[in-house]
Enzyme design. Structure first.
Site, short mmCIF file in Angstrom:
data_model
loop_
_atom_site.label_atom_id
_atom_site.label_comp_id
_atom_site.label_asym_id
_atom_site.label_seq_id
_atom_site.Cartn_x
_atom_site.Cartn_y
_atom_site.Cartn_z
N ARG A 64 0.82 -1.22 0.00
CA ARG A 64 0.00 0.00 0.00
C ARG A 64 0.85 1.26 0.00
NH1 ARG A 64 -3.33 -1.32 5.05
NH2 ARG A 64 -2.29 -3.33 5.11
N GLU A 101 1.64 -6.18 13.39
CA GLU A 101 0.53 -6.21 14.35
C GLU A 101 -0.13 -7.59 14.30
OE1 GLU A 101 -2.63 -3.44 13.53
OE2 GLU A 101 -3.51 -3.66 15.53
C1 PRP Z 1 0.44 -2.91 6.77
C2 PRP Z 1 0.64 -1.44 6.50
C3 PRP Z 1 2.02 -1.18 7.02
C4 PRP Z 1 2.13 -2.12 8.20
C5 PRP Z 1 1.97 -1.39 9.50
O1 PRP Z 1 1.03 -3.63 5.75
O2 PRP Z 1 0.53 -1.14 5.12
O3 PRP Z 1 3.02 -1.48 6.06
O4 PRP Z 1 1.08 -3.09 8.03
O5 PRP Z 1 2.10 -2.23 10.61
P1 PRP Z 1 3.27 -2.14 11.69
O6 PRP Z 1 3.50 -0.69 12.00
O7 PRP Z 1 2.76 -2.90 12.88
O8 PRP Z 1 4.49 -2.78 11.11
P2 PRP Z 1 0.92 -5.18 5.52
O9 PRP Z 1 2.17 -5.82 6.01
O10 PRP Z 1 -0.38 -5.68 6.06
O11 PRP Z 1 1.03 -5.29 3.94
P3 PRP Z 1 0.23 -4.78 2.64
O12 PRP Z 1 0.56 -3.31 2.46
O13 PRP Z 1 0.88 -5.61 1.59
O14 PRP Z 1 -1.23 -5.02 2.81
N1 ADE Z 2 -1.62 -2.64 9.27
C1 ADE Z 2 -1.34 -3.00 10.53
N2 ADE Z 2 -2.39 -2.77 11.33
C2 ADE Z 2 -3.39 -2.27 10.53
C3 ADE Z 2 -4.71 -1.83 10.76
N3 ADE Z 2 -5.25 -1.89 11.97
N4 ADE Z 2 -5.42 -1.36 9.70
C4 ADE Z 2 -4.87 -1.32 8.47
N5 ADE Z 2 -3.65 -1.72 8.20
C5 ADE Z 2 -2.89 -2.19 9.21
#
Ligand code: PRP
Ligand code: ADE
Length: 180
Positions: A64, A101
């Site tokens: 994202r 998370e």
């Molecule tokens: C989500 C979001 C951040 C991350 C934040 O990505 O886009 O990169 O989690 O979480 P954190 O601060 O606890 O590390 P995700 O890994 O779900 O990947 P995506 O963008 O491919 O959906």
């Molecule tokens: N990535 C990690 N935690 C998230 C949340 N609560 N919503 C969307 N993206 C996330």
């Protein structure tokens, strides 16, 4: 004014209960992206914040972070470095494991994409625990490049990510929108 613009963005983000697992309130940016005014203003506001910094590259997180990273890099007129999930980059990489998370993962950048002295703005869509951000910072630091700041569209304040980034790495972050 500024507060109204931020409130509009905030209202454009959908909240989804128990995704991708029970107990997580997922902040869904797809509704922000679908709204032309919200999408444009997200990039315009970030541009206002960073336009006077001498940025050589934006390093954005898979997946994202890429969306916003590319639009902002175009507007600033700098390059874009992809920080990808493990196994996607075809050339030699530097990699870094991290906790999420809701899980565990590995991020990589191409060796040689960033050089000593490059000014880099790190960017992701959302800051939760700061695990992803920490891994990105470690990757960029390994390359010897200079980190200007870390920008997010959304910060989940109560998870303490911004404090983690500041206390662990001494890096200031900026988020357009904050949710508890
Ligand atoms: C989500 C979001 C951040 C991350 C934040 O990505 O886009 O990169 O989690 O979480 P954190 O601060 O606890 O590390 P995700 O890994 O779900 O990947 P995506 O963008 O491919 O959906
Ligand atoms: N990535 C990690 N935690 C998230 C949340 N609560 N919503 C969307 N993206 C996330």
């Amino acid at each position: 004014n500024f507060q109204n613009r931020i409130q509009y963005l905030k209202d454009s983000v959908a909240a989804v209960k128990d995704f991708p697992q029970e107990g997580i309130l997922f902040r869904d940016i797809t509704t922000l992206l679908e709204d032309p005014r919200a999408l444009k203003d997200t990039i315009d506001l970030l541009y206002e914040v960073y336009k006077d910094e001498k940025i050589d590259y934006i390093a954005a997180a898979d997946a994202r972070g890429f969306i916003f990273g590319c639009a902002l890099a175009y507007k600033i007129g700098c390059g874009l470095v992809l920080v990808r999930k493990k196994g996607k980059l075809p050339r030699e990489t530097i990699s870094q494991d991290y906790d999420l998370e809701y899980g565990k993962n590995t991020l990589e950048i191409c060796k040689g994409s960033l050089k000593k002295g490059d000014n880099v703005l790190l960017l992701d869509d959302l800051l939760a625990t700061g695990g992803t951000a920490g891994a990105m910072i470690k990757l960029v630091e390994k390359s010897g490049a200079n980190i200007v700041s870390f920008a997010f569209i959304i910060e989940l304040f109560d998870l303490g990510g911004a404090k983690h980034i500041k206390d662990t790495f001494g890096i200031d972050s900026f988020s357009l929108i904050s949710f508890p």
